[in-house]
Scaffold this active site. Structure first.
Site, PDB file in Angstrom:
ATOM      1  N   ARG A   1       0.863  -1.179   0.000  1.00  0.00           N
ATOM      2  CA  ARG A   1       0.000   0.000   0.000  1.00  0.00           C
ATOM      3  C   ARG A   1       0.898   1.227   0.000  1.00  0.00           C
ATOM      4  O   ARG A   1       1.989   1.216   0.574  1.00  0.00           O
ATOM      5  CB  ARG A   1      -0.907   0.010   1.227  1.00  0.00           C
ATOM      6  CG  ARG A   1      -1.822  -1.209   1.337  1.00  0.00           C
ATOM      7  CD  ARG A   1      -2.589  -1.208   2.647  1.00  0.00           C
ATOM      8  NE  ARG A   1      -3.482  -2.358   2.756  1.00  0.00           N
ATOM      9  CZ  ARG A   1      -3.152  -3.514   3.313  1.00  0.00           C
ATOM     10  NH1 ARG A   1      -1.937  -3.674   3.833  1.00  0.00           N
ATOM     11  NH2 ARG A   1      -4.012  -4.514   3.373  1.00  0.00           N
TER      12      ARG A   1
ATOM     13  N   HIS B   1      -1.890   2.120  -6.540  1.00  0.00           N
ATOM     14  CA  HIS B   1      -2.784   0.996  -6.268  1.00  0.00           C
ATOM     15  C   HIS B   1      -2.902   0.083  -7.483  1.00  0.00           C
ATOM     16  O   HIS B   1      -3.091  -1.126  -7.350  1.00  0.00           O
ATOM     17  CB  HIS B   1      -4.163   1.511  -5.851  1.00  0.00           C
ATOM     18  CG  HIS B   1      -4.942   0.523  -5.045  1.00  0.00           C
ATOM     19  ND1 HIS B   1      -4.632   0.227  -3.739  1.00  0.00           N
ATOM     20  CD2 HIS B   1      -6.019  -0.257  -5.358  1.00  0.00           C
ATOM     21  CE1 HIS B   1      -5.479  -0.681  -3.277  1.00  0.00           C
ATOM     22  NE2 HIS B   1      -6.317  -0.986  -4.240  1.00  0.00           N
TER      23      HIS B   1
ATOM     24  N   HIS C   1      -3.058  -9.102   3.144  1.00  0.00           N
ATOM     25  CA  HIS C   1      -4.494  -9.293   3.349  1.00  0.00           C
ATOM     26  C   HIS C   1      -4.721 -10.279   4.487  1.00  0.00           C
ATOM     27  O   HIS C   1      -3.971 -11.239   4.652  1.00  0.00           O
ATOM     28  CB  HIS C   1      -5.157  -9.837   2.085  1.00  0.00           C
ATOM     29  CG  HIS C   1      -5.202  -8.855   0.964  1.00  0.00           C
ATOM     30  ND1 HIS C   1      -5.216  -9.227  -0.357  1.00  0.00           N
ATOM     31  CD2 HIS C   1      -5.226  -7.496   0.971  1.00  0.00           C
ATOM     32  CE1 HIS C   1      -5.259  -8.149  -1.125  1.00  0.00           C
ATOM     33  NE2 HIS C   1      -5.251  -7.091  -0.338  1.00  0.00           N
TER      34      HIS C   1
END
Length: 335
Positions: free
Chosen positions: A183, A278, A304
Site C-alpha cells: 500500500r 494501487h 491481506h
C-alpha cells in the site's frame, strides 16, 4: 424543542473539534495515521461543500444528500490526469462512511439533535468492475516500467541541482511497488531500519493495517536497487525515513504518483500506460497469481487478512484463458 445542552456549533467548528479527536486517537494508537488522514481529508471536504458557517444542527438529510452528490461530481485532484465523471464508487462510499462517522460522534457529543444521515438517501452506485487506471498492467507494460526503473539505476546523476538527482530513489519506489505491491501508506512509512538481512536474504518488515506486520523477502534486483540507493542515492540525514525528498524530508503519499509518472517517461511508448500506486498493487497480485504462485503466499505478500480479498485485486489478463487451455494439466503427456 431543542434540548438545553445542545451545542449549536458551525460546521467548521464541529469539524475542527472532530479532527482534534482524530489526532488524539492517532497518538494513542486507536487509529492508524493513514486512516486518520482519510477521515481528516473527507471531513474537511464535507465542511467545504456544506458551507463552513452553517450551524451543524440545521443540516437536514436533504442537505447531506446535496453534499454527497456534489462530492460525487468533484474531480479527483490526486491524479495528474483527472478521471472523467467525478469520483469513483469506492471513493463515494468511503466519503459517505467518513461523514456518517462524523455525524455519529456529533450526535453523541450533543452537536446535533438528530443525525441527518438517518434520512439521507444518496448512496454510491455499485462498482461495475475495476476502473481503467486501477487495472493491472499487462506483462509487457509492467516489464517496460520495471525495465525503465532498472535503467535509472545505471544512470549517472546530473551535476548541479540536487532535486534532479533522485533517479535511484525513483527506481526503488517503482521496483518495490511493482514487485511487492505494498500500500502506498506502507511505502512512505518505511524506515531504513525496517530492511534487514537474514541468512543472506534481504527482508522488508512492512507495518500494515490493523497493527499487523509482515516480513517479505526482496527479489535480488530489488535488493541491488535498495543497496545502491542507500549507498549513494539517499541524502545524508539523521531522519530514519527510507524515502526522502531532495530536501531530506520523508516523502508524502501524494509524491509517489509523480515518481511513477516520471519513470513512465522512460518507457517505450508502445509499452507505456498510466497507472496509480494501487494499480501496481493490482499488477503484483495479478501476475503472481497468473504464474500459479500459491494464493496464500500472495495474500501474505499483499498483507491481506482474508484470501477472499484477493478476488478484488486479481484482474483479467488478455489471452489468459487461451494459455490455460493450451497448457491444461490433464492433457499433458505423462512423465
Amino acid at each position: 424543542m431543542r434540548p438545553a445542552d445542545l451545542d449549536r456549533l458551525t460546521v467548521q467548528e464541529s469539524a475542527d473539534r472532530y479532527l482534534d479527536l482524530i489526532r488524539a486517537r492517532t497518538v494513542t494508537g486507536a487509529l492508524s495515521p493513514a486512516t486518520a488522514e482519510v477521515y481528516a481529508r473527507d471531513v474537511a471536504t464535507f465542511a467545504e461543500l456544506s458551507g463552513p458557517t452553517h450551524v451543524l444542527d440545521d443540516l437536514t438529510g436533504e442537505d447531506v444528500d446535496a453534499v454527497l452528490l456534489a462530492f460525487a461530481r468533484k474531480p479527483d485532484g490526486r491524479r495528474t490526469t483527472p478521471r472523467t465523471g467525478g469520483q469513483s464508487a469506492a471513493s463515494q462510499s468511503r466519503f459517505r462512511r467518513s461523514v456518517s462517522a462524523f455525524f455519529k460522534h456529533a450526535t453523541l457529543a450533543g452537536w446535533v439533535q438528530i443525525d441527518p444521515m438517518t434520512t439521507a438517501t444518496v448512496t454510491a452506485r455499485e462498482r461495475g468492475g475495476l476502473r481503467p487506471e486501477r487495472r493491472a498492467l499487462t506483462r509487457e507494460q509492467a516489464q517496460g516500467l520495471v525495465g525503465a526503473a532498472r535503467t535509472l539505476t545505471t544512470t549517472q546523476p546530473p551535476e548541479g541541482r540536487r532535486d534532479q538527482r533522485t533517479h535511484l530513489r525513483d527506481a526503488l519506489i517503482v521496483m518495490l511497488l511493482s514487485t511487492l505491491g505494498p500500500r502506498v501508506s506502507e511505502l512512505v512509512r518505511a524506515n531504513v531500519e525496517d530492511f534487514y538481512t537474514n541468512d543472506g536474504v534481504r527482508y522488508w518488515r512492512i507495518f500494515g493495517k490493523g497493527g499487523r506486520t509482515r516480513d517479505i523477502p526482496l527479489p535480488a534486483d530489488v535488493t541491488d536497487t535498495l543497496d545502491a540507493y542507500l549507498t549513494t542515492g539517499r541524502p545524508p540525514t539523521p531522519d530514519k525515513a527510507l524515502l526522502l525528498s531532495w530536501r531530506g524530508r520523508r516523502l508524502a503519499r501524494g509524491d509517489v504518483q509523480a515518481v511513477i509518472d516520471r519513470v513512465q517517461r522512460h518507457v517505450d511508448p508502445a509499452q507505456r500506460r498510466t497507472v496509480t500506486p494501487h494499480g501496481l498493487r493490482h499488477t503484483t497480485a495479478t501476475h503472481l497469481l497468473a504464474d500459479a504462485v500459491d494464493m496464500d503466499a500472495v495474500r501474505r505478500v499483499l498483507g491481506h487478512s482474508d484470501l477472499a480479498t484477493l478476488g478484488r485485486y486479481r484482474d483479467e489478463l488478455p489471452g489468459e484463458l487461451e494459455v490455460a487451455m493450451r497448457t491444461h494439466p490433464l492433457l499433458r503427456p505423462p512423465r
